[in-house]
Structures are given as C-alpha cells and as structure tokens.
Scaffold this motif. Structure first.
Motif, mmCIF file in Angstrom:
data_model
loop_
_atom_site.group_PDB
_atom_site.id
_atom_site.type_symbol
_atom_site.label_atom_id
_atom_site.label_comp_id
_atom_site.label_asym_id
_atom_site.label_seq_id
_atom_site.Cartn_x
_atom_site.Cartn_y
_atom_site.Cartn_z
ATOM 1 N N CYS A 268 0.848 -1.193 0.000
ATOM 2 C CA CYS A 268 0.000 0.000 0.000
ATOM 3 C C CYS A 268 0.887 1.247 0.000
ATOM 4 O O CYS A 268 2.010 1.237 0.495
ATOM 5 C CB CYS A 268 -0.907 -0.010 1.232
ATOM 6 S SG CYS A 268 -2.074 1.371 1.313
ATOM 7 N N ASP B 152 0.398 3.730 1.786
ATOM 8 C CA ASP B 152 0.316 4.315 3.121
ATOM 9 C C ASP B 152 1.726 4.595 3.644
ATOM 10 O O ASP B 152 2.594 3.724 3.615
ATOM 11 C CB ASP B 152 -0.412 3.344 4.062
ATOM 12 C CG ASP B 152 -0.787 3.976 5.391
ATOM 13 O OD1 ASP B 152 0.135 4.424 6.096
ATOM 14 O OD2 ASP B 152 -1.986 4.004 5.721
ATOM 15 N N ASN C 293 0.444 0.938 -4.260
ATOM 16 C CA ASN C 293 -0.785 1.577 -4.725
ATOM 17 C C ASN C 293 -1.784 1.588 -3.567
ATOM 18 O O ASN C 293 -1.498 1.069 -2.492
ATOM 19 C CB ASN C 293 -1.353 0.858 -5.962
ATOM 20 C CG ASN C 293 -1.712 -0.596 -5.691
ATOM 21 O OD1 ASN C 293 -2.270 -0.929 -4.642
ATOM 22 N ND2 ASN C 293 -1.405 -1.479 -6.631
ATOM 23 N N VAL C 294 -2.944 2.168 -3.770
ATOM 24 C CA VAL C 294 -3.944 2.221 -2.713
ATOM 25 C C VAL C 294 -4.414 0.801 -2.371
ATOM 26 O O VAL C 294 -4.898 0.075 -3.239
ATOM 27 C CB VAL C 294 -5.141 3.089 -3.137
ATOM 28 C CG1 VAL C 294 -6.256 3.022 -2.092
ATOM 29 C CG2 VAL C 294 -4.699 4.537 -3.323
ATOM 30 N N ALA C 295 -4.215 0.410 -1.127
ATOM 31 C CA ALA C 295 -4.680 -0.872 -0.582
ATOM 32 C C ALA C 295 -3.994 -2.096 -1.170
ATOM 33 O O ALA C 295 -4.542 -3.199 -1.127
ATOM 34 C CB ALA C 295 -6.196 -1.010 -0.719
ATOM 35 N N CYS D 23 -5.964 0.436 7.063
ATOM 36 C CA CYS D 23 -5.802 0.876 5.669
ATOM 37 C C CYS D 23 -6.957 1.786 5.256
ATOM 38 O O CYS D 23 -8.132 1.409 5.353
ATOM 39 C CB CYS D 23 -5.740 -0.341 4.753
ATOM 40 S SG CYS D 23 -5.598 0.075 2.995
ATOM 41 N N GLY E 18 -7.820 2.809 2.251
ATOM 42 C CA GLY E 18 -8.522 2.313 1.077
ATOM 43 C C GLY E 18 -9.554 1.274 1.443
ATOM 44 O O GLY E 18 -10.673 1.270 0.921
ATOM 45 N N ILE F 141 -10.478 6.643 -6.162
ATOM 46 C CA ILE F 141 -10.340 5.660 -5.090
ATOM 47 C C ILE F 141 -11.533 4.717 -5.070
ATOM 48 O O ILE F 141 -11.388 3.491 -4.946
ATOM 49 C CB ILE F 141 -10.180 6.361 -3.725
ATOM 50 C CG1 ILE F 141 -8.842 7.090 -3.673
ATOM 51 C CG2 ILE F 141 -10.278 5.338 -2.578
ATOM 52 C CD1 ILE F 141 -8.613 7.857 -2.385
ATOM 53 N N TRP G 23 -11.233 2.298 -7.916
ATOM 54 C CA TRP G 23 -10.137 1.355 -7.681
ATOM 55 C C TRP G 23 -10.531 0.303 -6.660
ATOM 56 O O TRP G 23 -10.292 -0.889 -6.849
ATOM 57 C CB TRP G 23 -8.898 2.125 -7.228
ATOM 58 C CG TRP G 23 -7.711 1.296 -6.876
ATOM 59 C CD1 TRP G 23 -7.171 1.104 -5.641
ATOM 60 C CD2 TRP G 23 -6.876 0.551 -7.780
ATOM 61 N NE1 TRP G 23 -6.061 0.291 -5.700
ATOM 62 C CE2 TRP G 23 -5.857 -0.066 -7.009
ATOM 63 C CE3 TRP G 23 -6.889 0.349 -9.161
ATOM 64 C CZ2 TRP G 23 -4.869 -0.871 -7.570
ATOM 65 C CZ3 TRP G 23 -5.901 -0.460 -9.722
ATOM 66 C CH2 TRP G 23 -4.911 -1.062 -8.933
ATOM 67 N N MET G 24 -11.171 0.739 -5.572
ATOM 68 C CA MET G 24 -11.576 -0.192 -4.531
ATOM 69 C C MET G 24 -12.738 -1.072 -4.964
ATOM 70 O O MET G 24 -13.083 -2.043 -4.278
ATOM 71 C CB MET G 24 -11.937 0.567 -3.246
ATOM 72 C CG MET G 24 -10.758 1.301 -2.608
ATOM 73 S SD MET G 24 -9.270 0.283 -2.406
ATOM 74 C CE MET G 24 -9.885 -1.036 -1.355
#
Length: 214
Positions: free
Chosen positions: A44, A46, A67-69, A108, A110, A128, A131-132
């Motif tokens: 992530c 983060d 990347n995100v999550a 997290c 995400g 986001i 993506w999620m």
C-alpha cells in the motif's frame, strides 16, 4: 533557496553521511551492474507501511510497487494504461524475481473506503472508489456482517483483499506458468502498524499466522 521541502533535504544529508557512506560500494555496483532483486513486494502507498523498513532491506533487495490498498487488478490486455500490471510484467519477465509478496496492513484507508461506499467521493473522478471496486463483492459481504465490530470488519477485509490480489496475480499467464513450473512463489502478508506484528498467510489454509522470529 531550496526546491524541496527542508525535511527532505535534511534527510538526504543524513543519508549521504550515514547509509550511503557505509554502502557506497553497493550503490556503485548496482549502478554499474543493474538491479537483480529476488523479491517483488506489492504494498500500500500508506506512509506508515514501507516494505523496505518493515523487512529491513537495503538497496537493490526489493522491487516494490505501491498503490492504494496493495491491490492487483485481474489480467486485462485491453490496451489501456495499467501501472501495477506493467510493473508486474517487468518484475516477472525482465528481472525474473523468484517471489511476489502482497503486503497488506492494519488501518488501511482504502479498505475503510471500500467498507463505506456511501461516503462522498474525494473528487468528481472518484478514482479511489473505482479502484476499490476491485474488492466490492467482498466488501459488501463483510460490511453486512453485523456480528462483527467495525475494527473486525476492517481487519477481515484487509486480509481478504490480499487473497483477492493473489488470485488476480494468478490470472496473469506469466505468473501462473512460472508458478506451475516452481520458478515463482506467491506470498501474502499483513502488517499491524500499532504493534509491529507481521502475519504471513499460510498457502494451504489461507489463514494468517505469526512467523517464527527466534
């Protein structure tokens, strides 16, 4: 006048006086010979969960994608732009890594967003949210479990999403073929920011277990 934040300039100076000074030969060898990492980590973005810090790795040891999550999209040769897929292709086909680790983590953002689809998008593009959407089915199932607390649902989806990413990795022919030949292994891991604990996914059961550290 500086063109970078002061904290980064000071950090760079400390890096040059410290780590670079002690590992100068390694950096020069990497510059001359190129990188040959054996492990790719998909993590992530983060700021609290940097793989190089968690695994105490030096330069050239890890090929990291963030990347995100820490999600891996399914194989989709559709002509569009695919950042994570491009990095995966390079790691497997060019660098010929031997291991791929999907590294998730606690708290997290995400995953929190995926569990609350009613939240307002951060921008008109809702990047986001889209993506999620990769883990939307699991998010809906976990979010609907009223027997779990919010923190339990969060941790559950963080770990389930790692399994999703591993399954999506196997949708890439270059990954599934090499894994079948025993030349590439896939791993899942989850890092607890608050305690520093690392949990590794058992490939047979899918359970997350504490690895032996002694």
């Amino acid at each position: 006048m500086t063109h970078l934040p002061e904290r980064l300039i000071n950090g760079y100076r400390a890096f040059m006086d410290g780590r670079y000074a002690t590992e100068r030969d390694r950096y020069r060898a990497l510059a001359k010979d190129g990188q040959t990492p054996e492990t790719m980590v998909i993590a992530c973005c983060d700021s609290r969960a940097a793989p190089e810090t968690i695994f105490d790795c030096g330069p050239g040891e890890l090929f990291v994608v963030r990347n995100v999550a820490n999600l891996v999209p399914p194989y989709a040769p559709d002509g569009k732009h695919h950042s994570t897929s491009a990095a995966l292709e390079f790691a497997v086909q060019s660098l010929k890594v031997k291991h791929i680790v999907v590294l998730g983590h606690g708290r997290c953002g995400g995953i929190r967003a995926a569990l609350d689809p009613s939240a307002a998008p951060l921008s008109p593009g809702d990047f986001i949210g889209k993506w999620m959407g990769l883990v939307a089915p699991a998010a809906e199932a976990v979010a609907g479990n009223e027997m779990m607390t919010q923190s339990e649902r969060q941790t559950a989806l963080e770990r389930i999403s790692i399994r999703y990413s591993l399954a999506n990795l196997r949708s890439f022919p270059c990954v599934s073929i090499l894994e079948g030949k025993g030349r590439l292994s896939l791993h899942g891991a989850w890092f607890d920011i608050s305690s520093g604990e690392l949990w590794a996914m058992n490939p047979q059961t899918g359970d997350f277990e504490r690895p032996e550290t002694d």
